[in-house]
Motif scaffolding. Structure first.
Motif, short mmCIF file in Angstrom:
data_model
loop_
_atom_site.label_atom_id
_atom_site.label_comp_id
_atom_site.label_asym_id
_atom_site.label_seq_id
_atom_site.Cartn_x
_atom_site.Cartn_y
_atom_site.Cartn_z
N SER A 124 14.05 -12.37 -10.41
CA SER A 124 14.83 -12.35 -9.18
C SER A 124 16.26 -11.92 -9.48
N ALA A 125 17.00 -11.58 -8.44
CA ALA A 125 18.40 -11.18 -8.62
C ALA A 125 19.21 -12.31 -9.24
N ALA A 126 18.92 -13.55 -8.84
CA ALA A 126 19.65 -14.70 -9.39
C ALA A 126 19.33 -14.89 -10.87
N GLN A 127 18.06 -14.74 -11.23
CA GLN A 127 17.66 -14.91 -12.63
C GLN A 127 18.27 -13.84 -13.52
N CYS A 128 18.31 -12.61 -13.04
CA CYS A 128 18.84 -11.50 -13.84
C CYS A 128 20.36 -11.41 -13.78
N GLY A 129 20.98 -12.23 -12.95
CA GLY A 129 22.43 -12.18 -12.82
C GLY A 129 23.16 -12.49 -14.11
N GLY A 130 22.59 -13.35 -14.94
CA GLY A 130 23.23 -13.71 -16.20
C GLY A 130 22.77 -12.88 -17.38
N ARG A 135 18.78 -5.39 -13.67
CA ARG A 135 17.51 -5.79 -13.06
C ARG A 135 16.69 -4.55 -12.73
N ARG A 136 15.40 -4.58 -13.09
CA ARG A 136 14.51 -3.45 -12.84
C ARG A 136 13.40 -3.77 -11.86
N GLY A 137 13.30 -5.04 -11.45
CA GLY A 137 12.28 -5.41 -10.47
C GLY A 137 11.89 -6.86 -10.62
N ALA A 138 11.00 -7.30 -9.73
CA ALA A 138 10.49 -8.67 -9.79
C ALA A 138 9.44 -8.77 -10.88
N LEU A 139 9.22 -9.98 -11.37
CA LEU A 139 8.25 -10.19 -12.44
C LEU A 139 6.87 -9.69 -12.03
N GLN A 140 6.48 -9.95 -10.79
CA GLN A 140 5.15 -9.54 -10.35
C GLN A 140 5.03 -8.02 -10.20
N LEU A 158 11.76 -12.22 -17.48
CA LEU A 158 11.74 -11.65 -18.82
C LEU A 158 12.70 -10.48 -18.96
N GLU A 159 13.04 -10.20 -20.21
CA GLU A 159 13.90 -9.08 -20.56
C GLU A 159 13.14 -8.16 -21.51
N VAL A 160 13.24 -6.86 -21.28
CA VAL A 160 12.55 -5.88 -22.11
C VAL A 160 13.59 -5.00 -22.79
N ARG A 161 13.48 -4.90 -24.11
CA ARG A 161 14.35 -4.02 -24.89
C ARG A 161 13.47 -3.08 -25.72
N VAL A 162 13.85 -1.81 -25.78
CA VAL A 162 13.11 -0.82 -26.55
C VAL A 162 14.10 -0.01 -27.35
N VAL A 184 9.88 -8.12 -25.85
CA VAL A 184 9.77 -8.79 -24.56
C VAL A 184 10.18 -10.25 -24.77
N LEU A 185 11.23 -10.66 -24.09
CA LEU A 185 11.71 -12.04 -24.18
C LEU A 185 11.41 -12.73 -22.86
N VAL A 186 10.46 -13.66 -22.90
CA VAL A 186 10.10 -14.43 -21.70
C VAL A 186 11.02 -15.64 -21.65
N LYS A 187 11.74 -15.80 -20.54
CA LYS A 187 12.73 -16.86 -20.41
C LYS A 187 12.26 -17.86 -19.34
#
Length: 203
Positions: A124-130, A135-140, A158-162, A184-187
């Protein structure tokens, strides 16, 4: 029975006995609050670990289904890789979603064609705010879940780094190589962060 004996049997707690009872109750409550109640909260950790594992694996499966690089396989199902036949691989600072793959600020997952298109925060926007990632989209949007599971995963993102990996697989590379590391970091809110990693080779 004499009045004196009757009064002796009807006597209540003395002040000292009352204070001792309160002290014993306080010690018992401190023990419960310090040791027992936190264990009840920790009982949710295995459930979040299982969910994080499922989400992390699902995200990696979705990402690894894409090709190595935007410039790989230029004619679809050909044998040409980026880095050969005049097709250069994307530079490290150019990794990320490409033109035509976005719905505004979010990634159009159906249009994503290489692994580094997924770089960003998914939640969500709130989760990705920090997050340090956009933000690239919702988890689903990234991990297919049923309508019932969406509510279950509202405290997970989650956060994805490549990035390119050194040829000897010893860490991040500063230039183009034949390997990309996908992290992939699942938070979760308070049940820990869970890291998953995969390598995608240039083939």
């Amino acid at each position: 029975m004499p009045v004196r004996n009757l009064r002796r049997f009807q006597r209540g707690f003395t002040l000292i006995e009352g204070i001792l009872a309160i002290v014993i109750m306080a010690i018992a409550m401190v023990t419960l609050v310090s040791f027992l109640f936190p264990q009840a909260e920790q009982s949710a950790v295995p459930q979040y670990q299982a969910r994080a594992a499922a989400i992390g694996q699902g995200a990696l499966n979705e990402i690894l289904a894409r090709k190595f690089d935007e410039h790989s396989d230029p004619f679809n199902d050909s044998v040409i890789r980026c880095g050969e036949s005049g097709y250069t691989c994307s530079e490290p600072d150019a990794l990320g979603r490409d033109t035509g793959e976005s719905n505004g600020t979010e990634l159009n997952v159906a249009a994503a064609d290489d692994v580094d298109d997924f770089i960003g925060c998914w939640g969500s926007a709130a989760q990705c705010g920090g997050s340090s990632l956009s933000r690239r989209g919702a988890l689903q949007d990234l991990v297919i879940v049923s309508a019932a599971e969406v509510s279950d995963y509202r405290h997970i993102w989650l956060e994805v780094r490549v990035g390119y990996e050194k040829e000897d697989l010893s860490g991040a590379a500063s230039g183009v190589t034949a390997q990309k590391r996908i992290e992939v970091l699942v938070k979760t809110t308070r049940y820990g962060d869970y890291a998953f990693m995969a390598l995608r080779s240039n083939y």
